[in-house]
Design a protein around this motif. Structure first.
Motif, PDB file in Angstrom:
ATOM      1  N   PRO A  50       0.804  -1.233   0.000  1.00 22.55           N
ATOM      2  CA  PRO A  50       0.000   0.000   0.000  1.00 22.55           C
ATOM      3  C   PRO A  50       0.834   1.280   0.000  1.00 22.55           C
ATOM      4  O   PRO A  50       0.429   2.293  -0.583  1.00 22.55           O
ATOM      5  CB  PRO A  50      -0.824  -0.127   1.287  1.00 22.55           C
ATOM      6  CG  PRO A  50      -0.896  -1.604   1.549  1.00 22.55           C
ATOM      7  CD  PRO A  50       0.401  -2.172   1.062  1.00 22.55           C
ATOM      8  N   SER A  51       2.018   1.275   0.603  1.00 23.68           N
ATOM      9  CA  SER A  51       2.798   2.519   0.702  1.00 23.68           C
ATOM     10  C   SER A  51       3.299   2.993  -0.664  1.00 23.68           C
ATOM     11  O   SER A  51       3.734   4.142  -0.799  1.00 23.68           O
ATOM     12  CB  SER A  51       3.982   2.328   1.653  1.00 23.68           C
ATOM     13  OG  SER A  51       4.819   1.299   1.170  1.00 23.68           O
ATOM     14  N   LEU A  52       3.207   2.156  -1.699  1.00 27.67           N
ATOM     15  CA  LEU A  52       3.631   2.605  -3.034  1.00 27.67           C
ATOM     16  C   LEU A  52       2.734   3.740  -3.543  1.00 27.67           C
ATOM     17  O   LEU A  52       3.115   4.480  -4.445  1.00 27.67           O
ATOM     18  CB  LEU A  52       3.609   1.441  -4.038  1.00 27.67           C
ATOM     19  CG  LEU A  52       4.659   0.344  -3.823  1.00 27.67           C
ATOM     20  CD1 LEU A  52       4.506  -0.751  -4.872  1.00 27.67           C
ATOM     21  CD2 LEU A  52       6.085   0.912  -3.871  1.00 27.67           C
ATOM     22  N   ALA A  53       1.546   3.874  -2.930  1.00 30.53           N
ATOM     23  CA  ALA A  53       0.634   4.951  -3.350  1.00 30.53           C
ATOM     24  C   ALA A  53       1.279   6.318  -3.182  1.00 30.53           C
ATOM     25  O   ALA A  53       0.890   7.288  -3.849  1.00 30.53           O
ATOM     26  CB  ALA A  53      -0.655   4.869  -2.540  1.00 30.53           C
ATOM     27  N   ASP A  54       2.282   6.402  -2.322  1.00 32.98           N
ATOM     28  CA  ASP A  54       2.930   7.677  -2.045  1.00 32.98           C
ATOM     29  C   ASP A  54       4.114   7.966  -2.977  1.00 32.98           C
ATOM     30  O   ASP A  54       4.715   9.037  -2.921  1.00 32.98           O
ATOM     31  CB  ASP A  54       3.418   7.628  -0.578  1.00 32.98           C
ATOM     32  CG  ASP A  54       3.598   9.017  -0.026  1.00 32.98           C
ATOM     33  OD1 ASP A  54       2.820   9.897  -0.428  1.00 32.98           O
ATOM     34  OD2 ASP A  54       4.539   9.219   0.780  1.00 32.98           O
ATOM     35  N   CYS A  55       4.474   7.000  -3.829  1.00 30.74           N
ATOM     36  CA  CYS A  55       5.641   7.201  -4.714  1.00 30.74           C
ATOM     37  C   CYS A  55       5.297   8.174  -5.840  1.00 30.74           C
ATOM     38  O   CYS A  55       4.163   8.209  -6.313  1.00 30.74           O
ATOM     39  CB  CYS A  55       6.050   5.880  -5.360  1.00 30.74           C
ATOM     40  SG  CYS A  55       6.797   4.734  -4.215  1.00 30.74           S
ATOM     41  N   THR A  56       6.287   8.889  -6.303  1.00 33.92           N
ATOM     42  CA  THR A  56       6.094   9.760  -7.472  1.00 33.92           C
ATOM     43  C   THR A  56       5.894   8.899  -8.709  1.00 33.92           C
ATOM     44  O   THR A  56       6.659   7.961  -8.949  1.00 33.92           O
ATOM     45  CB  THR A  56       7.351  10.647  -7.671  1.00 33.92           C
ATOM     46  OG1 THR A  56       7.580  11.354  -6.456  1.00 33.92           O
ATOM     47  CG2 THR A  56       7.175  11.609  -8.828  1.00 33.92           C
ATOM     48  N   PHE A  57       4.865   9.229  -9.491  1.00 31.15           N
ATOM     49  CA  PHE A  57       4.609   8.520 -10.749  1.00 31.15           C
ATOM     50  C   PHE A  57       5.594   9.034 -11.788  1.00 31.15           C
ATOM     51  O   PHE A  57       5.746  10.230 -11.959  1.00 31.15           O
ATOM     52  CB  PHE A  57       3.164   8.770 -11.202  1.00 31.15           C
ATOM     53  CG  PHE A  57       2.766   7.960 -12.397  1.00 31.15           C
ATOM     54  CD1 PHE A  57       2.190   6.707 -12.242  1.00 31.15           C
ATOM     55  CD2 PHE A  57       2.978   8.438 -13.680  1.00 31.15           C
ATOM     56  CE1 PHE A  57       1.827   5.947 -13.343  1.00 31.15           C
ATOM     57  CE2 PHE A  57       2.633   7.685 -14.790  1.00 31.15           C
ATOM     58  CZ  PHE A  57       2.049   6.437 -14.626  1.00 31.15           C
ATOM     59  N   ARG A  58       6.271   8.128 -12.485  1.00 32.35           N
ATOM     60  CA  ARG A  58       7.247   8.582 -13.486  1.00 32.35           C
ATOM     61  C   ARG A  58       6.714   8.508 -14.907  1.00 32.35           C
ATOM     62  O   ARG A  58       6.561   9.495 -15.577  1.00 32.35           O
ATOM     63  CB  ARG A  58       8.503   7.717 -13.370  1.00 32.35           C
ATOM     64  CG  ARG A  58       9.393   8.166 -12.253  1.00 32.35           C
ATOM     65  CD  ARG A  58      10.815   8.148 -12.784  1.00 32.35           C
ATOM     66  NE  ARG A  58      11.736   8.618 -11.787  1.00 32.35           N
ATOM     67  CZ  ARG A  58      12.922   8.092 -11.595  1.00 32.35           C
ATOM     68  NH1 ARG A  58      13.328   7.065 -12.314  1.00 32.35           N
ATOM     69  NH2 ARG A  58      13.728   8.597 -10.706  1.00 32.35           N
TER      70      ARG A  58
END
Ligand code: GLY
Length: 368
Positions: free
Chosen positions: A288-296
């Motif tokens: 779930p924490s991937l939701a906070d990653c910058t989309f490239r």
């Protein structure tokens, strides 16, 4: 008309591997590529090397995948040395995680695959490897020998190593047909003139089926679109490839590649809202924490699909001077070392490894 021992049609990961293997064994090779080296599926690929996880069963494709995986360490050392390009091969291991309904099948598969180093990890053990897994993940199959490589750099390294061994690359050149002498292929017709050759190898990936227009050839290869996205790598980076919820996560330098959709959409390479949404949903369901990653970025590539998901490697019955090395579907990067060697052996010594019987192009030829 120029003349070579072998014309390789297509400069993707398979064509460049074939060119390297042939030139290493002393053949005079020219690769004809309509764009640049590795411009299509080889570049789009996540570069996962997952013969165990990506095979639905332990059949012929599984064995070939393992054999090809074994070739990577020494091959990478050789082409890195010759080309000066590091394809970033890493035996990182792969964790195939599952929620409650997947526990039993994954646990059974881990037991069957013990001889390959696989084992079942329970909920606590998977979190020792990756603490950010979603609470619903109940365990996973740990496969230590699998890993990843950069498909584009691998393709360029094959090409650079082949060039060092004397192969020529004719880029930006389209092949429009074969030169026939009755049932024998004698070369190719291109946008830059004709090239005579003792052997022609077709390696155009998802486009190989279009060569049916060049003669009496039955080439059941269809494009299968895969959309991918990349995120800025979470910190700390993932320790290995993680696969769950129909999505795989492949760490690559400062990014995380997330793949991939499987779509029968012809030669369409658009990225779509639905495709990206599905990838993001799968990735965040696993972590779930991937939701906070910058989309490239998002992109799509075309896999060369076949009716049985196995490639066509070898000659076509009734046609001489023509060899196929195409239709690798999801496993072009993985099977590239084995395919290169097999095709070079076939062309230079007339033998194909017995293990490749399941990939014989004759299996699709119409009788009568
Ligand atoms: N080999 C990964 C894919 O085709 O999606």
């Amino acid at each position: 008309m120029r003349s070579h021992d072998v014309v390789v049609v297509g400069g993707g990961v398979i064509g460049c591997s074939v060119a390297f293997a042939l030139s290493r064994m002393g053949a005079s090779v020219v690769v004809v590529e309509r764009d640049r080296v590795g411009a299509h599926a080889s570049r789009a690929a996540a570069g996962m090397l997952a013969p165990i996880t990506e095979s639905p069963d332990e059949g012929a494709g599984f064995q070939l995948g393992l054999e090809s995986l074994d070739l990577f360490p020494s091959l990478i050392a050789e082409i890195r040395e010759l080309s000066g390009i590091d394809p970033r091969y890493l035996e990182s291991g792969l964790l195939r995680v599952g929620e409650a309904d997947e526990v039993e099948p994954l646990r059974a598969r881990a037991a069957r695959l013990e001889a390959h180093g696989c084992r079942w990890l329970d909920g606590q053990e998977v979190r020792e490897r990756e603490p950010r897994l979603a609470p619903a993940i109940e365990g996973g199959l740990w496969s230590p020998r699998e890993g990843h490589v950069d498909g584009f750099l691998l393709t360029r390294a094959y090409a650079g190593a082949a060039a060092r061994r004397g192969a020529r690359f004719q880029l930006g050149t389209t092949v429009s047909g074969l030169l026939w002498d009755k049932k024998r292929v004698r070369g190719v017709r291109t946008s830059a003139g004709e090239i005579a050759a003792a052997d022609v190898v077709l390696c155009q990936g998802a486009w190989t089926g279009l060569a049916e227009e060049w003669g009496p050839l039955h080439l059941p290869i269809q494009p299968v679109k895969g959309q991918m996205i990349s995120l800025e790598a979470p910190q700390p980076e993932l320790p290995c490839v993680i696969w769950g919820a129909g999505t795989y996560l492949v760490p690559r330098d400062d990014s995380l590649r997330v793949g991939a959709t499987v779509e029968h959409a012809g030669f369409d390479v658009r990225t779509t809202a639905a495709g990206i949404a599905a990838l993001l949903a799968g990735a965040t369901r696993v972590m779930p924490s991937l939701a906070d990653c910058t989309f490239r970025e998002a992109w799509a590539g075309l896999r060369p699909g076949t009716p049985d998901d196995l490639p066509l490697i070898g000659p076509l019955p009734g046609v001489s001077g023509l060899t196929l090395a195409a239709g690798h579907y999801r496993r072009g990067v993985l099977l590239s070392p084995l395919t290169g060697l097999a095709v070079a052996d076939w062309i230079l010594s007339g033998k194909l490894p017995a293990g490749l019987a399941a990939c014989d192009p004759a299996r699709f030829q119409k009788s009568g």
